[in-house]
Design a protein around this motif. Sequence first.
Motif, PDB file in Angstrom:
ATOM      1  N   TYR A  17     -53.786  -6.354 -11.409  1.00 46.43           N
ATOM      2  CA  TYR A  17     -52.977  -6.950 -12.471  1.00 46.43           C
ATOM      3  C   TYR A  17     -52.242  -8.148 -11.903  1.00 46.43           C
ATOM      4  CZ  TYR A  17     -53.945  -2.517 -14.729  1.00 46.43           C
ATOM      5  OH  TYR A  17     -54.581  -1.423 -15.271  1.00 46.43           O
ATOM      6  N   LYS A  18     -52.560  -9.318 -12.411  1.00 47.74           N
ATOM      7  CA  LYS A  18     -51.884 -10.534 -11.975  1.00 47.74           C
ATOM      8  C   LYS A  18     -50.575 -10.660 -12.753  1.00 47.74           C
ATOM      9  CE  LYS A  18     -52.466 -15.528 -11.339  1.00 47.74           C
ATOM     10  NZ  LYS A  18     -51.164 -15.892 -11.924  1.00 47.74           N
ATOM     11  N   LYS A  19     -49.481 -10.565 -12.039  1.00 47.57           N
ATOM     12  CA  LYS A  19     -48.175 -10.607 -12.687  1.00 47.57           C
ATOM     13  C   LYS A  19     -47.133 -11.109 -11.696  1.00 47.57           C
ATOM     14  CE  LYS A  19     -47.878  -8.851 -16.230  1.00 47.57           C
ATOM     15  NZ  LYS A  19     -48.050  -9.347 -17.628  1.00 47.57           N
ATOM     16  N   ASP A  20     -46.353 -12.085 -12.133  1.00 47.71           N
ATOM     17  CA  ASP A  20     -45.238 -12.570 -11.316  1.00 47.71           C
ATOM     18  C   ASP A  20     -44.028 -11.704 -11.614  1.00 47.71           C
ATOM     19  OD1 ASP A  20     -43.251 -13.847  -9.948  1.00 47.71           O
ATOM     20  OD2 ASP A  20     -43.610 -15.837 -10.809  1.00 47.71           O
ATOM     21  N   LEU A  21     -43.790 -10.736 -10.757  1.00 52.39           N
ATOM     22  CA  LEU A  21     -42.732  -9.750 -10.982  1.00 52.39           C
ATOM     23  C   LEU A  21     -41.349 -10.267 -10.607  1.00 52.39           C
ATOM     24  CD1 LEU A  21     -44.631  -6.567  -9.780  1.00 52.39           C
ATOM     25  CD2 LEU A  21     -44.092  -7.214 -12.138  1.00 52.39           C
ATOM     26  N   SER A  22     -41.250 -11.548 -10.269  1.00 48.95           N
ATOM     27  CA  SER A  22     -39.937 -12.139 -10.002  1.00 48.95           C
ATOM     28  C   SER A  22     -39.346 -12.769 -11.266  1.00 48.95           C
ATOM     29  CB  SER A  22     -40.033 -13.193  -8.898  1.00 48.95           C
ATOM     30  OG  SER A  22     -40.768 -14.325  -9.344  1.00 48.95           O
ATOM     31  N   LYS A  23     -39.968 -12.508 -12.403  1.00 46.77           N
ATOM     32  CA  LYS A  23     -39.512 -13.065 -13.674  1.00 46.77           C
ATOM     33  C   LYS A  23     -38.966 -11.956 -14.570  1.00 46.77           C
ATOM     34  CE  LYS A  23     -41.034 -17.056 -12.323  1.00 46.77           C
ATOM     35  NZ  LYS A  23     -40.071 -18.036 -11.758  1.00 46.77           N
ATOM     36  N   PHE A  24     -37.909 -12.267 -15.317  1.00 48.01           N
ATOM     37  CA  PHE A  24     -37.342 -11.299 -16.253  1.00 48.01           C
ATOM     38  C   PHE A  24     -38.414 -10.797 -17.217  1.00 48.01           C
ATOM     39  CE2 PHE A  24     -33.144 -13.385 -15.370  1.00 48.01           C
ATOM     40  CZ  PHE A  24     -32.483 -12.246 -14.952  1.00 48.01           C
ATOM     41  N   GLY A  25     -38.465  -9.509 -17.426  1.00 43.43           N
ATOM     42  CA  GLY A  25     -39.371  -8.914 -18.395  1.00 43.43           C
ATOM     43  C   GLY A  25     -40.756  -8.602 -17.877  1.00 43.43           C
ATOM     44  N   GLY A  36     -41.709  -7.521  -2.541  1.00 45.05           N
ATOM     45  CA  GLY A  36     -40.400  -8.066  -2.190  1.00 45.05           C
ATOM     46  C   GLY A  36     -40.556  -9.135  -1.135  1.00 45.05           C
ATOM     47  N   TYR A  37     -39.546  -9.963  -1.008  1.00 42.80           N
ATOM     48  CA  TYR A  37     -39.553 -10.967   0.051  1.00 42.80           C
ATOM     49  C   TYR A  37     -38.125 -11.345   0.384  1.00 42.80           C
ATOM     50  CZ  TYR A  37     -38.949 -14.464  -3.716  1.00 42.80           C
ATOM     51  OH  TYR A  37     -38.487 -15.176  -4.799  1.00 42.80           O
ATOM     52  N   GLY A  38     -37.959 -12.117   1.457  1.00 39.11           N
ATOM     53  CA  GLY A  38     -36.640 -12.538   1.897  1.00 39.11           C
ATOM     54  C   GLY A  38     -36.524 -14.045   1.915  1.00 39.11           C
ATOM     55  N   GLU A  55     -32.069 -20.718  -8.083  1.00 40.10           N
ATOM     56  CA  GLU A  55     -33.266 -20.148  -8.708  1.00 40.10           C
ATOM     57  C   GLU A  55     -34.087 -19.344  -7.705  1.00 40.10           C
ATOM     58  OE1 GLU A  55     -37.097 -21.407 -11.495  1.00 40.10           O
ATOM     59  OE2 GLU A  55     -35.715 -22.954 -10.773  1.00 40.10           O
ATOM     60  N   GLU A  56     -34.176 -19.836  -6.468  1.00 36.35           N
ATOM     61  CA  GLU A  56     -34.881 -19.087  -5.423  1.00 36.35           C
ATOM     62  C   GLU A  56     -34.247 -17.721  -5.209  1.00 36.35           C
ATOM     63  OE1 GLU A  56     -36.446 -21.506  -1.806  1.00 36.35           O
ATOM     64  OE2 GLU A  56     -34.586 -22.469  -2.444  1.00 36.35           O
ATOM     65  N   ASP A  57     -32.924 -17.722  -5.099  1.00 37.13           N
ATOM     66  CA  ASP A  57     -32.188 -16.466  -4.911  1.00 37.13           C
ATOM     67  C   ASP A  57     -32.385 -15.546  -6.109  1.00 37.13           C
ATOM     68  OD1 ASP A  57     -30.887 -15.573  -2.669  1.00 37.13           O
ATOM     69  OD2 ASP A  57     -28.941 -16.440  -3.155  1.00 37.13           O
ATOM     70  N   ARG A  58     -32.298 -16.126  -7.301  1.00 41.09           N
ATOM     71  CA  ARG A  58     -32.426 -15.327  -8.522  1.00 41.09           C
ATOM     72  C   ARG A  58     -33.781 -14.629  -8.581  1.00 41.09           C
ATOM     73  NH1 ARG A  58     -32.266 -19.204 -12.282  1.00 41.09           N
ATOM     74  NH2 ARG A  58     -29.989 -19.155 -12.444  1.00 41.09           N
ATOM     75  N   ASN A  59     -34.834 -15.381  -8.319  1.00 41.95           N
ATOM     76  CA  ASN A  59     -36.172 -14.794  -8.383  1.00 41.95           C
ATOM     77  C   ASN A  59     -36.358 -13.688  -7.358  1.00 41.95           C
ATOM     78  OD1 ASN A  59     -36.816 -16.591 -10.417  1.00 41.95           O
ATOM     79  ND2 ASN A  59     -37.922 -18.002  -9.090  1.00 41.95           N
ATOM     80  N   MET A  60     -35.819 -13.905  -6.152  1.00 47.35           N
ATOM     81  CA  MET A  60     -35.925 -12.879  -5.124  1.00 47.35           C
ATOM     82  C   MET A  60     -35.174 -11.614  -5.534  1.00 47.35           C
ATOM     83  SD  MET A  60     -34.567 -12.779  -1.187  1.00 47.35           S
ATOM     84  CE  MET A  60     -32.901 -12.477  -1.804  1.00 47.35           C
ATOM     85  N   SER A 112     -28.438 -13.089   3.753  1.00 47.94           N
ATOM     86  CA  SER A 112     -27.416 -12.309   3.058  1.00 47.94           C
ATOM     87  C   SER A 112     -27.924 -11.628   1.794  1.00 47.94           C
ATOM     88  CB  SER A 112     -26.217 -13.199   2.725  1.00 47.94           C
ATOM     89  OG  SER A 112     -26.635 -14.331   1.961  1.00 47.94           O
ATOM     90  N   SER A 113     -28.594 -12.378   0.930  1.00 51.50           N
ATOM     91  CA  SER A 113     -29.053 -11.799  -0.343  1.00 51.50           C
ATOM     92  C   SER A 113     -30.149 -10.769  -0.123  1.00 51.50           C
ATOM     93  CB  SER A 113     -29.562 -12.900  -1.274  1.00 51.50           C
ATOM     94  OG  SER A 113     -28.523 -13.776  -1.636  1.00 51.50           O
ATOM     95  N   TYR A 114     -31.030 -11.040   0.830  1.00 49.68           N
ATOM     96  CA  TYR A 114     -32.123 -10.108   1.098  1.00 49.68           C
ATOM     97  C   TYR A 114     -31.593  -8.764   1.594  1.00 49.68           C
ATOM     98  CZ  TYR A 114     -36.050  -7.811   3.300  1.00 49.68           C
ATOM     99  OH  TYR A 114     -36.977  -6.871   3.672  1.00 49.68           O
ATOM    100  N   PHE A 115     -30.736  -8.792   2.607  1.00 48.45           N
ATOM    101  CA  PHE A 115     -30.188  -7.537   3.115  1.00 48.45           C
ATOM    102  C   PHE A 115     -29.428  -6.790   2.019  1.00 48.45           C
ATOM    103  CE2 PHE A 115     -30.038  -7.431   8.014  1.00 48.45           C
ATOM    104  CZ  PHE A 115     -31.285  -8.025   8.105  1.00 48.45           C
ATOM    105  N   ALA A 116     -28.668  -7.526   1.220  1.00 52.01           N
ATOM    106  CA  ALA A 116     -27.909  -6.899   0.132  1.00 52.01           C
ATOM    107  C   ALA A 116     -28.853  -6.269  -0.892  1.00 52.01           C
ATOM    108  CB  ALA A 116     -27.007  -7.928  -0.542  1.00 52.01           C
ATOM    109  N   SER A 117     -29.975  -6.936  -1.180  1.00 49.33           N
ATOM    110  CA  SER A 117     -30.921  -6.382  -2.149  1.00 49.33           C
ATOM    111  C   SER A 117     -31.541  -5.091  -1.627  1.00 49.33           C
ATOM    112  CB  SER A 117     -32.016  -7.406  -2.477  1.00 49.33           C
ATOM    113  OG  SER A 117     -32.925  -7.580  -1.411  1.00 49.33           O
ATOM    114  N   LYS A 118     -31.761  -5.012  -0.327  1.00 48.47           N
ATOM    115  CA  LYS A 118     -32.342  -3.805   0.244  1.00 48.47           C
ATOM    116  C   LYS A 118     -31.320  -2.673   0.324  1.00 48.47           C
ATOM    117  CE  LYS A 118     -36.529  -5.168   0.540  1.00 48.47           C
ATOM    118  NZ  LYS A 118     -37.563  -4.525  -0.310  1.00 48.47           N
TER     119      LYS A 118
END
Length: 200
Positions: A56-64, A88-90, A101-106, A149-155
């Motif tokens: 399934y091709k899907k960009d899961l970094s997008k709302f919805g 996931g990515y960092g 936007e980069e942070d938001r998508n991650m 910072s954002s990556y570690f916090a997300s994990k």
Amino acid sequence: MEYVLITGGTSGIGYELARVFAQNGFGILIAASNSEKLSMAKNSLSEEFHTEVETYKKDLSKFGAAEELYKEITGGHSEISVLVNNAGYGLKGETQNIGIEEDRNMLILNMMTLAELTKLFLKDRYQKGSGKVLNVSSTGAFQPGPYTSSYFASKAFVLSYSRAVRYEAAKHGIQVCTLCPGDTKTGFFQREGAKTPKVP
């Protein structure tokens, strides 16, 4: 046949998990954003294990996108009995230098997509009284991460969320586990913009 849904299952940890499930007779459902990698993973798994593989091709970094993916899969013939939230990515650098936007998508991918897929899966599996969830966190979940910072916090979110949901789901017969890998020789560090560490 039982099916496992693995997000980010075209390479690294996700792909190796797909191989393990395929070896144990599962049908493999892989969601990722890269068509070429999806095709390569499907061909490789099908040839090696002679099991059913759907992509399934899907960009899961997008709302919805998470809900769209789940409805697309369950609207077909596949019943998911195991969910692996691996995608996931960092991002590396001082927080003010990383684009909003980069942070938001991650953060959407690392946290919201994981939470939404878990919710949708549990809602279905509670009625069945069985099922398993594996959420991939990181050793970064246990500490703050300057310059990541954002990556570690997300994990940290993934670990905390998974531990709480594990408690709730147990009485319904559902197992929820969290994997917290350390440095691993995958494409993660290249995506982050860092040098891949030497792993024994």
